[in-house]
Design a protein around this motif. Structure first.
Motif, PDB file in Angstrom:
ATOM      1  N   TYR A   1       0.710  -1.173  -0.135  1.00 11.04           N
ATOM      2  CA  TYR A   1       0.136   0.055  -0.136  1.00 11.04           C
ATOM      3  C   TYR A   1       0.758   1.408  -0.089  1.00 11.04           C
ATOM      4  O   TYR A   1       1.823   1.428   0.663  1.00 11.04           O
ATOM      5  CB  TYR A   1      -0.976  -0.113   1.310  1.00 11.04           C
ATOM      6  N   ASN A   2       0.426   2.221  -0.851  1.00  9.11           N
ATOM      7  CA  ASN A   2       1.209   3.558  -0.805  1.00  9.11           C
ATOM      8  C   ASN A   2       0.178   4.559  -0.346  1.00  9.11           C
ATOM      9  O   ASN A   2      -0.977   4.696  -0.807  1.00  9.11           O
ATOM     10  CB  ASN A   2       1.568   4.120  -2.174  1.00  9.11           C
ATOM     11  N   ALA A   3       0.654   5.330   0.501  1.00  7.88           N
ATOM     12  CA  ALA A   3      -0.349   6.170   1.361  1.00  7.88           C
ATOM     13  C   ALA A   3      -0.598   7.453   0.290  1.00  7.88           C
ATOM     14  O   ALA A   3      -0.156   7.407  -0.709  1.00  7.88           O
ATOM     15  CB  ALA A   3       0.515   7.186   2.435  1.00  7.88           C
ATOM     16  N   ARG A   4      -1.986   7.966   0.513  1.00  5.14           N
ATOM     17  CA  ARG A   4      -2.329   9.112  -0.135  1.00  5.14           C
ATOM     18  C   ARG A   4      -2.272  10.263   0.564  1.00  5.14           C
ATOM     19  O   ARG A   4      -2.019  10.490   1.787  1.00  5.14           O
ATOM     20  CB  ARG A   4      -3.941   8.577  -0.380  1.00  5.14           C
ATOM     21  N   ARG A   5      -2.268  11.440  -0.234  1.00  2.00           N
ATOM     22  CA  ARG A   5      -2.280  12.840   0.358  1.00  2.00           C
ATOM     23  C   ARG A   5      -3.378  13.659  -0.364  1.00  2.00           C
ATOM     24  O   ARG A   5      -3.505  13.572  -1.716  1.00  2.00           O
ATOM     25  CB  ARG A   5      -0.877  13.180  -0.009  1.00  2.00           C
ATOM     26  N   ALA A   6      -4.079  14.322   0.383  1.00  2.00           N
ATOM     27  CA  ALA A   6      -5.039  15.425   0.075  1.00  2.00           C
ATOM     28  C   ALA A   6      -4.521  16.571  -0.470  1.00  2.00           C
ATOM     29  O   ALA A   6      -3.717  17.314   0.367  1.00  2.00           O
ATOM     30  CB  ALA A   6      -6.080  15.502   0.985  1.00  2.00           C
ATOM     31  N   ASP A   7      -4.633  16.956  -1.851  1.00  2.00           N
ATOM     32  CA  ASP A   7      -4.134  18.315  -2.149  1.00  2.00           C
ATOM     33  C   ASP A   7      -5.115  19.223  -2.416  1.00  2.00           C
ATOM     34  O   ASP A   7      -6.153  18.908  -2.692  1.00  2.00           O
ATOM     35  CB  ASP A   7      -3.229  18.208  -3.584  1.00  2.00           C
ATOM     36  N   PHE A   8      -5.055  20.569  -1.997  1.00  2.00           N
ATOM     37  CA  PHE A   8      -6.245  21.534  -2.171  1.00  2.00           C
ATOM     38  C   PHE A   8      -5.530  22.780  -2.684  1.00  2.00           C
ATOM     39  O   PHE A   8      -4.662  23.127  -3.028  1.00  2.00           O
ATOM     40  CB  PHE A   8      -6.522  22.063  -0.492  1.00  2.00           C
ATOM     41  N   ALA A   9      -6.518  23.556  -3.195  1.00  2.00           N
ATOM     42  CA  ALA A   9      -6.468  24.613  -4.114  1.00  2.00           C
ATOM     43  C   ALA A   9      -7.271  25.820  -3.783  1.00  2.00           C
ATOM     44  O   ALA A   9      -8.567  25.506  -3.138  1.00  2.00           O
ATOM     45  CB  ALA A   9      -6.447  24.354  -5.637  1.00  2.00           C
ATOM     46  N   ASP A  10      -6.939  27.024  -3.644  1.00  2.00           N
ATOM     47  CA  ASP A  10      -7.762  27.964  -3.383  1.00  2.00           C
ATOM     48  C   ASP A  10      -8.824  28.406  -4.294  1.00  2.00           C
ATOM     49  O   ASP A  10      -8.628  28.077  -5.598  1.00  2.00           O
ATOM     50  CB  ASP A  10      -7.080  29.403  -2.824  1.00  2.00           C
ATOM     51  N   LEU A  11     -10.116  28.954  -3.993  1.00  2.00           N
ATOM     52  CA  LEU A  11     -11.126  29.124  -5.048  1.00  2.00           C
ATOM     53  C   LEU A  11     -10.891  30.658  -5.547  1.00  2.00           C
ATOM     54  O   LEU A  11      -9.660  31.213  -5.361  1.00  2.00           O
ATOM     55  CB  LEU A  11     -12.573  29.183  -4.092  1.00  2.00           C
ATOM     56  N   HIS A  12     -11.700  31.188  -6.260  1.00  2.00           N
ATOM     57  CA  HIS A  12     -11.494  32.325  -6.793  1.00  2.00           C
ATOM     58  C   HIS A  12     -11.395  33.539  -5.824  1.00  2.00           C
ATOM     59  O   HIS A  12     -11.720  33.180  -4.721  1.00  2.00           O
ATOM     60  CB  HIS A  12     -12.592  32.844  -7.873  1.00  2.00           C
ATOM     61  N   TYR A  13     -10.849  34.723  -6.023  1.00  2.00           N
ATOM     62  CA  TYR A  13     -10.665  35.927  -5.211  1.00  2.00           C
ATOM     63  C   TYR A  13     -11.798  37.026  -5.813  1.00  2.00           C
ATOM     64  O   TYR A  13     -11.800  37.272  -6.963  1.00  2.00           O
ATOM     65  CB  TYR A  13      -9.159  36.231  -5.378  1.00  2.00           C
ATOM     66  N   GLN A  14     -12.167  37.826  -4.806  1.00  2.00           N
ATOM     67  CA  GLN A  14     -12.851  38.849  -5.197  1.00  2.00           C
ATOM     68  C   GLN A  14     -12.206  40.220  -4.998  1.00  2.00           C
ATOM     69  O   GLN A  14     -11.662  40.133  -3.998  1.00  2.00           O
ATOM     70  CB  GLN A  14     -14.264  38.853  -4.307  1.00  2.00           C
TER      71      GLN A  14
END
Length: 193
Positions: free
Chosen positions: A33-46
């Protein structure tokens, strides 16, 4: 109201992160088994005020502007590809992959699947299979009268027979490499498409 929506997007993203960590913990003893990693991104900017816009009656300019972020979103759950620890098992068909590569198995529909799980078995007919019973390519069969087996570092499978001093080569396990390993689709049971 916008502040609640932004906070809710952060909570939803963190829930996904906790789910990924929980899955990693549940599989920490799973072979291959290889571990997983959650990656995130920012949403739009006002953008409330542009950089360089006039900010007061005296004509001074805003050097940076004013931007407000609108939250976060999950971007990907990626596989952390790293070599796991190697352990001696004593199994005559157990293999470990040192470095990159995947063992190819034949899926029920005839297509190819790939795994790093080297806990191989033999069927009643002598065919080498993975833990789920899928044939390991290229389809090596162990004769019934073989008294012992050996697999060398090159993946060559040898059988020892009672009436022979030298072992007999039955075939060779091969490893499959991928340019984009993180692009493989996990389908469970340590299998990828």
């Amino acid at each position: 109201m916008k502040a609640l929506q932004i906070a809710a997007s952060g909570m939803s993203a963190q829930q996904m992160r906790v789910d990924v960590v929980s899955n990693n913990l549940a599989n920490m003893s799973t072979t291959g088994y290889n571990a997983r990693r959650a990656d995130f991104a920012d949403l739009h900017y006002q953008q409330l005020a542009r950089p360089g816009s006039i900010s007061a009656a005296d004509g001074s300019m805003l050097p940076t502007g004013v931007q407000i972020g609108l939250g976060v979103r999950p971007a990907a759950v990626s596989v952390v590809l790293a070599q796991g620890p190697l352990a001696q098992t004593g199994g005559d068909l157990d293999v470990a992959i040192d470095g990159k590569g995947y063992i190819e198995v034949v899926m029920p529909g005839g297509g190819a699947g790939y795994t790093r799980d080297g806990a191989l078995k033999r069927t009643g007919d002598g065919l080498i299979v993975n833990s789920d019973g899928y044939q390991v390519a290229p389809g090596i069969t162990i004769p019934e009268d073989a008294r012992a087996l050996a697999i060398n570092a090159d993946g060559e499978v040898y059988a020892y027979f009672n009436n022979q001093v030298q072992p007999t080569l039955l075939g060779q396990l091969s490893l499959v490499g991928f340019t984009n390993e993180k692009g493989l689709e996990a389908i469970g049971s340590n299998l990828f498409l």
